[in-house]
Design an enzyme around this catalytic site. Structure first.
Site, PDB file in Angstrom:
ATOM      1  CD  GLU A   1      63.500  90.075  50.107  1.00 16.76           C
ATOM      2  OE1 GLU A   1      62.583  90.792  49.684  1.00 16.76           O
ATOM      3  OE2 GLU A   1      64.696  90.424  50.079  1.00 16.76           O
ATOM      4  CD  GLU A   2      67.853  91.717  49.645  1.00 18.00           C
ATOM      5  OE1 GLU A   2      67.361  92.103  48.569  1.00 18.00           O
ATOM      6  OE2 GLU A   2      67.802  92.378  50.699  1.00 18.00           O
TER       7      GLU A   2
ATOM      8  CD  GLU B   1      62.298  93.152  53.403  1.00 17.31           C
ATOM      9  OE1 GLU B   1      63.272  93.925  53.510  1.00 17.31           O
ATOM     10  OE2 GLU B   1      62.373  92.022  52.891  1.00 17.31           O
TER      11      GLU B   1
ATOM     12  CG  HIS C   1      65.388  88.951  53.703  1.00 18.70           C
ATOM     13  ND1 HIS C   1      66.655  89.436  53.515  1.00 18.70           N
ATOM     14  CD2 HIS C   1      64.571  90.015  53.542  1.00 18.70           C
ATOM     15  CE1 HIS C   1      66.600  90.733  53.234  1.00 18.70           C
ATOM     16  NE2 HIS C   1      65.329  91.111  53.250  1.00 18.70           N
TER      17      HIS C   1
ATOM     18  CG  HIS D   1      69.639  96.639  48.374  1.00 17.45           C
ATOM     19  ND1 HIS D   1      68.956  96.036  47.332  1.00 17.45           N
ATOM     20  CD2 HIS D   1      69.144  96.100  49.492  1.00 17.45           C
ATOM     21  CE1 HIS D   1      68.067  95.179  47.819  1.00 17.45           C
ATOM     22  NE2 HIS D   1      68.176  95.208  49.147  1.00 17.45           N
TER      23      HIS D   1
ATOM     24  CG  ASP E   1      66.876  94.877  52.810  1.00 18.25           C
ATOM     25  OD1 ASP E   1      66.232  93.905  53.210  1.00 18.25           O
ATOM     26  OD2 ASP E   1      66.916  95.217  51.609  1.00 18.25           O
TER      27      ASP E   1
HETATM   28 ZN   LIG Z   1      64.843  92.986  52.418  1.00 15.19          ZN
END
Ligand SMILES: [Zn+2]
Length: 411
Positions: free
Chosen positions: A165-166, A190, A102, A379, A131
């Protein structure tokens, strides 16, 4: 594969312990270009649903894929917007390989300006650097390496880059399921964690379901007529205590209540209260079990005349342990041995799009997750990747594609 023979010839030591030198050299040449690509990608905000930024990244990725000779299609991703890009490269062989990741992040508009890409003490930082923009960069530059080597023994290489995706890939999952069905192998990019400085790929991911508990009561003045009210917060508390053991340790199913809301003013008996929970599982029959058990349990109420409702929404399915994934992991481990590095095959509690590419009713495609860069603190504002992971990861992907393209590895 002429390149293979040459590389082996140059090394007197066993084939396993030596990198294929031509591949390694081409990979090393891509390290700085990959970091440049990563910087460009990280410095464009592309949080899920932030269309201006997603479009800018999409345009850039389309251009890069086309420059590599791919035919590129854009498929609108409903719910949050943006497009899933599908790039196809035709080769001379007959193996179909899909590379997927993603390009959305969890970060809002302005994050890139606040914390632009930077490298410090061997770590690259920035929103989504691991990510999963690092994964996007690994895909693009492994294709560069293959081009440098003149390698096209694959049948078709399909690159899938999705924008949602998130938030669960609601607008791209059907396409992922459909495209993956025709593949021999699907590699997902990922990032992987560097907790103990060990590199890893992921062979098992848990499925996710979302639990909701809603309680309706009756409002009333907490001072003047509390007996007229039906306290939804009290009922919710009672229910949460009863619903605390919906997991199953033997099956590694968990259900944790993580959000609670209720009440509006201190002097009003609350009319509404709600909670949300996060369920993780491997065994797909656990959905029905948890739903049925929860519905039995909530029938036991504390406060009459309140209404209690339990709901369980399906999220990503699991990528369960399976021999095809295991086979790919072992192949990856052997490739890492060529670099004299160790690679672990791990299970993670989080769900990823790899699960959508996995077809439980068929041995194909073989799916392997976490081929992106090595890093941590994903994140968070401190998200990073290790600059030192660029070369091994690029080498790994390039060699995986080369080996997977070879229908008969003994030849
Ligand atoms: Zn991811």
């Amino acid at each position: 594969m002429l390149a293979v023979g040459l590389a082996y010839g140059m090394f007197a030591v066993t084939a396993q312990a030596a990198p294929q030198q031509d591949v390694y050299d081409a990979v090393e040449e891509q390290q700085q270009p990959l970091l440049d690509t990563l910087a460009t990608l990280v410095n464009i905000d592309s949080g899920t649903g932030f269309i201006a930024g997603l479009s800018e990244v999409e345009a850039l990725l389309t251009e890069r894929l086309e420059a590599l000779g791919a035919e590129v299609e854009a498929h609108p991703a409903e719910t949050y917007g943006g497009n899933t890009l599908v790039g196809r490269l035709q080769g001379s062989g007959d193996r179909n390989i899909m590379l997927m990741i993603h390009y959305d992040t969890v970060f809002g508009e302005g994050a890139a300006e606040e914390r632009p890409f930077r490298i410090e003490d061997g770590r690259a930082y920035g929103p989504g650097v691991g990510d999963a923009k690092g994964g996007v960069a690994v895909i693009l530059h492994s294709l560069e390496v293959l081009q440098t080597l003149g390698f096209d023994d694959y049948g078709q290489l399909t690159v899938v880059l999705n924008p949602d995706e998130e938030k669960g890939s609601l607008g791209s999952r059907d396409l992922i399921q459909q495209l993956s069905a025709d593949q021999d192998a699907v590699l997902v990019f990922e990032p992987t964690f560097s907790e103990d400085a060990a590199d890893a790929v992921t062979v098992v991911t848990k499925g996710i379901n979302y639990a909701f508990l809603e309680v309706s009561g009756r409002a009333s003045h907490a001072g003047g007529a509390p007996e007229e009210g039906r306290n939804a917060v009290m009922e919710l508390s009672h229910q949460l205590l009863q619903l605390g053991d919906l997991g199953d340790p033997d099956k590694e199913t968990t259900l944790n209540w993580t959000i609670v809301e209720g009440g509006t003013k201190r002097n009003i008996i609350p009319e509404q209260a709600r909670a949300e929970g996060d369920m993780r599982y491997f065994d797909s029959s656990e959905y029905e079990r948890v739903l049925n058990e929860a519905n039995d349990i909530i029938a036991n109420q504390l406060i009459e005349d309140t209404e209690v409702e339990f709901r369980l929404d399906k999220g990503r399915p699991p990528l369960p342990p399976n021999p095809e994934t295991q086979g790919l992991a072992e192949q990856a481990q052997q490739i890492y041995q060529e670099l004299d590095r160790e690679l672990q095959a791990v299970e993670i509690g989080g769900g990823t799009d790899a699960a959508y590419a996995y077809h439980a009713d068929s041995a194909t495609p073989a799916v392997l997750e976490s081929l992106g860069l090595v890093g941590g603190r994903f994140h968070s504002d401190e998200e990073f990747v290790l600059v030192d992971s660029v070369v091994p990861r690029l080498y790994l992907t390039t060699r995986m594609i080369m080996e997977l393209s070879d229908a008969d590895p003994e030849s």
